[in-house]
Enzyme design. Structure first.
Site, PDB file in Angstrom:
ATOM      1  N   TYR A  75     -11.473 -61.885  33.038  1.00 11.28           N
ATOM      2  CA  TYR A  75     -10.989 -61.367  31.743  1.00 11.28           C
ATOM      3  C   TYR A  75     -12.165 -60.980  30.848  1.00 11.28           C
ATOM      4  O   TYR A  75     -12.168 -59.917  30.226  1.00 11.28           O
ATOM      5  CB  TYR A  75     -10.131 -62.434  31.052  1.00 11.28           C
ATOM      6  CG  TYR A  75      -9.436 -61.930  29.815  1.00 11.28           C
ATOM      7  CD1 TYR A  75      -8.107 -61.505  29.875  1.00 11.28           C
ATOM      8  CD2 TYR A  75     -10.097 -61.857  28.596  1.00 11.28           C
ATOM      9  CE1 TYR A  75      -7.456 -61.016  28.753  1.00 11.28           C
ATOM     10  CE2 TYR A  75      -9.458 -61.365  27.460  1.00 11.28           C
ATOM     11  CZ  TYR A  75      -8.135 -60.950  27.542  1.00 11.28           C
ATOM     12  OH  TYR A  75      -7.505 -60.468  26.421  1.00 11.28           O
ATOM     13  N   PHE A 127      -9.386 -30.581  21.872  1.00 16.08           N
ATOM     14  CA  PHE A 127      -8.341 -30.620  22.900  1.00 16.08           C
ATOM     15  C   PHE A 127      -7.051 -31.076  22.223  1.00 16.08           C
ATOM     16  O   PHE A 127      -7.087 -31.672  21.152  1.00 16.08           O
ATOM     17  CB  PHE A 127      -8.745 -31.572  24.034  1.00 16.08           C
ATOM     18  CG  PHE A 127      -7.681 -31.658  25.091  1.00 16.08           C
ATOM     19  CD1 PHE A 127      -7.356 -30.538  25.848  1.00 16.08           C
ATOM     20  CD2 PHE A 127      -6.976 -32.837  25.313  1.00 16.08           C
ATOM     21  CE1 PHE A 127      -6.344 -30.601  26.801  1.00 16.08           C
ATOM     22  CE2 PHE A 127      -5.965 -32.900  26.264  1.00 16.08           C
ATOM     23  CZ  PHE A 127      -5.650 -31.780  27.007  1.00 16.08           C
ATOM     24  N   ASP A 128      -5.876 -30.807  22.850  1.00 13.81           N
ATOM     25  CA  ASP A 128      -4.610 -31.055  22.133  1.00 13.81           C
ATOM     26  C   ASP A 128      -4.395 -32.525  21.751  1.00 13.81           C
ATOM     27  O   ASP A 128      -3.915 -32.813  20.654  1.00 13.81           O
ATOM     28  CB  ASP A 128      -3.389 -30.443  22.840  1.00 13.81           C
ATOM     29  CG  ASP A 128      -3.165 -30.938  24.253  1.00 13.81           C
ATOM     30  OD1 ASP A 128      -3.918 -31.815  24.696  1.00 13.81           O
ATOM     31  OD2 ASP A 128      -2.230 -30.464  24.918  1.00 13.81           O
ATOM     32  N   ASP A 218     -17.077 -34.768  23.174  1.00 15.56           N
ATOM     33  CA  ASP A 218     -15.892 -35.099  23.962  1.00 15.56           C
ATOM     34  C   ASP A 218     -16.280 -34.648  25.375  1.00 15.56           C
ATOM     35  O   ASP A 218     -16.220 -33.465  25.705  1.00 15.56           O
ATOM     36  CB  ASP A 218     -14.692 -34.337  23.407  1.00 15.56           C
ATOM     37  CG  ASP A 218     -13.439 -34.518  24.264  1.00 15.56           C
ATOM     38  OD1 ASP A 218     -13.540 -35.124  25.348  1.00 15.56           O
ATOM     39  OD2 ASP A 218     -12.367 -34.038  23.851  1.00 15.56           O
ATOM     40  N   ALA A 220     -15.478 -35.166  28.630  1.00 19.39           N
ATOM     41  CA  ALA A 220     -14.646 -35.315  29.834  1.00 19.39           C
ATOM     42  C   ALA A 220     -15.240 -34.574  31.039  1.00 19.39           C
ATOM     43  O   ALA A 220     -15.183 -35.050  32.165  1.00 19.39           O
ATOM     44  CB  ALA A 220     -13.231 -34.818  29.546  1.00 19.39           C
ATOM     45  N   LYS A 261     -11.606 -37.223  34.541  1.00 22.91           N
ATOM     46  CA  LYS A 261     -12.143 -35.917  34.945  1.00 22.91           C
ATOM     47  C   LYS A 261     -13.463 -36.162  35.693  1.00 22.91           C
ATOM     48  O   LYS A 261     -13.472 -36.507  36.856  1.00 22.91           O
ATOM     49  CB  LYS A 261     -12.341 -35.020  33.727  1.00 22.91           C
ATOM     50  CG  LYS A 261     -11.043 -34.431  33.178  1.00 22.91           C
ATOM     51  CD  LYS A 261     -10.324 -35.351  32.268  1.00 22.91           C
ATOM     52  CE  LYS A 261      -9.195 -34.674  31.524  1.00 22.91           C
ATOM     53  NZ  LYS A 261      -8.414 -35.642  30.735  1.00 22.91           N
ATOM     54  N   HIS A 452       5.302 -29.749  24.380  1.00 26.32           N
ATOM     55  CA  HIS A 452       5.361 -29.215  25.748  1.00 26.32           C
ATOM     56  C   HIS A 452       5.673 -30.279  26.792  1.00 26.32           C
ATOM     57  O   HIS A 452       6.182 -29.977  27.858  1.00 26.32           O
ATOM     58  CB  HIS A 452       4.068 -28.491  26.092  1.00 26.32           C
ATOM     59  CG  HIS A 452       2.837 -29.311  25.869  1.00 26.32           C
ATOM     60  ND1 HIS A 452       2.421 -29.693  24.612  1.00 26.32           N
ATOM     61  CD2 HIS A 452       1.950 -29.840  26.732  1.00 26.32           C
ATOM     62  CE1 HIS A 452       1.330 -30.405  24.710  1.00 26.32           C
ATOM     63  NE2 HIS A 452       1.012 -30.520  25.991  1.00 26.32           N
TER      64      HIS A 452
END
Ligand code: F0G
Length: 461
Positions: A75, A127-128, A218, A220, A261, A452
């Site tokens: 843990y 990004f969304d 960001d 990714a 990614k 979407h």
């Protein structure tokens, strides 16, 4: 790979295989009707070639699966956490490393700490999920892509760049004290998986330094971005990709990553930074919603696989194959006259549905219609980035045309071979010849946030 051979091969051999979902057109028609013309609602086993996303869909290596077996599930203070932390520290140089279960968890935590009403986050493009988390905190998300990013047909090497002059103008108007963060998304997913140049990153950093605004990546798809810098930007051809990636991180004050990614794993992420005040607050939120600070919503084995993936992804033979795969698909589509964001991105190809299907009005979702046709004819699943995703409606509930109408064909890492891609190209050849038969759609039901994912549609009357 050796330069005397021009064929770029997949630099791996396949040890484990999974059958593809083979269906008939008749079956797929039923499937898509039942799914209300929303490809997120389809059972994956009914999809033949799944290009919905490159997120969490890659194949792990034998070494990563080996890491899974030796993952430490303690843990607190697990060995796997320290492997993860060391790898991220040596790659990014950031002192504070916070594991999260995926990218948007990092976003929720970060913007919970620094966002809020009256604040504004600036970016090449959010990004969304990033935008949604910024806005959920009460802050505003402003995008400053370069102009050539929207000129889809004309190739340019770094269409992911930020328009630094426009950014500076905005900073002056808004006041730097209201801008707690600048985010550079590498590569720029929302606008075609296009890379950001080192020159542009440096210019953005200089701007941020001038106004005292912290800069985060960001990241990714940082490895794909670094490889593009190597092959496209003057002065980097001889530089190892790992060093290019390190130089990118050196310009920033922090980063977050959806490790689904470029860490070549199915689940995971991190938030990393130097600011100890922010990281202390972020860890409080982490413990509240994700888990203790040495696992953050992940299993020890996931942390282990991420540490290995972050090393593997910087293998230049892998990156050469990866970037070439998307280019191959893009070239194949262009040969059939299918308009795309040119050049193809790092993680896939974005089809310009507005140009491909001019007979469908934006309010009838040309990109969604194309994505559905692609599934119906070929069992191929892509994703709409257009009027449905952006979901802006006027007061009468009529959808307003989004700035772009795209179908993204995202390529999972190390999953499909060249013949799979040849098949996708062939199906597009058929659609190009029969495009008049593709009809628009109407929305029956849609949620206010990220519509979407759950919207229901039907063929337009
Ligand atoms: N940032 C970028 C640039 C992304 O592409 C994604 C996810 C996220 C953040 C959020 O990460 O999914 O792990 O929570 N992109 C996926 C895609 C969903 O299909 O492009 P996440």
């Amino acid at each position: 790979m050796e330069h005397k051979w021009k064929t770029i091969i997949e630099p791996f051999k396949i040890k484990t295989v999974e059958p593809l979902g083979i269906t008939t057109r008749e079956e797929r028609l039923k499937v898509i009707e039942t799914a209300h013309y929303n490809l997120f609602n389809i059972k994956a086993e009914k999809v033949l070639i799944d290009l919905l996303t490159d997120s969490g869909t890659g194949a792990m290596s034998a070494a990563q699966w080996g890491g899974i077996m030796v993952g430490d599930e303690s843990y607190a203070g697990a060995r796997s956490y320290y492997n993860f932390e060391n790898e991220i520290k040596s790659l990014t140089g950031f002192d504070e490393v916070i594991p999260v279960h995926q990218g948007r968890a990092a976003e929720k935590i970060l913007f919970g700490v620094i966002g809020g009403k009256g604040k504004c986050i600036i970016s090449n493009s959010h990004f969304d999920t990033t935008r949604a988390n910024v806005e959920f905190s009460g802050a505003e998300a402003m995008d400053f892509p370069v102009k050539e990013a929207m000129d889809f047909d004309r190739p340019a090497p770094f269409k992911g760049n930020a328009d630094v002059a426009a950014m500076e103008k905005f900073v002056k108007e808004k006041g730097a004290k209201n801008i707690p963060l600048c985010v550079m998304t590498v590569t720029n997913n929302s606008l075609g998986g296009q890379p950001v140049s080192m020159g542009n990153l440096k210019a953005v950093q200089a701007l941020c330094q001038k106004y005292g605004i912290p800069l985060f990546l960001d990241c990714a798809r940082f490895a794909e971005n670094a490889y593009f810098i190597k092959i496209r930007e003057k002065g980097y051809a001889q530089c190892p990709v790992r060093e290019i990636a390190q130089a990118m991180f050196e310009l920033a004050d922090g980063a977050w990553m959806s490790s689904k990614k470029d860490a070549l794993v199915n689940m995971g992420g991190f938030l990393a930074m130097n600011n100890k005040d922010w990281s202390a607050k972020a860890r409080q939120m982490l413990i509240l919603t994700e888990g203790f600070s040495t696992y953050g919503g992940l299993a020890g084995r996931d942390l282990e696989a991420i540490a290995i993936g972050l090393r593997e992804v910087l293998d230049e033979n892998y990156l050469q194959y990866r970037i070439r795969s998307a280019a191959y698909l893009g070239e194949g589509l262009l040969k059939h006259g299918v308009p795309i964001i040119n050049p193809p991105g790092g993680h896939g190809v974005y089809v310009n549905a507005r140009k491909f299907l001019p007979h469908i009005q934006p309010r009838n979702f040309p990109a969604q219609a194309l994505a559905c046709a692609l599934y119906l004819e070929g069992g191929i699943r892509g994703v709409e980035i257009g009027t449905l995703m952006f979901g802006k409606r006027d007061k009468n509930g009529v959808y307003q045309a989004a700035p772009m109408e795209l179908v993204r064909l995202a390529m999972p890492r190390r999953v499909y071979t060249q013949s799979h891609i040849d098949y996708v190209i062939e199906v597009f050849g058929y659609l190009a010849k029969n495009k008049k038969t593709i009809k628009g759609l109407d929305v029956v039901e849609a949620a206010p946030i990220l519509p979407h994912f759950t919207a229901k549609l039907r063929p337009a009357k």
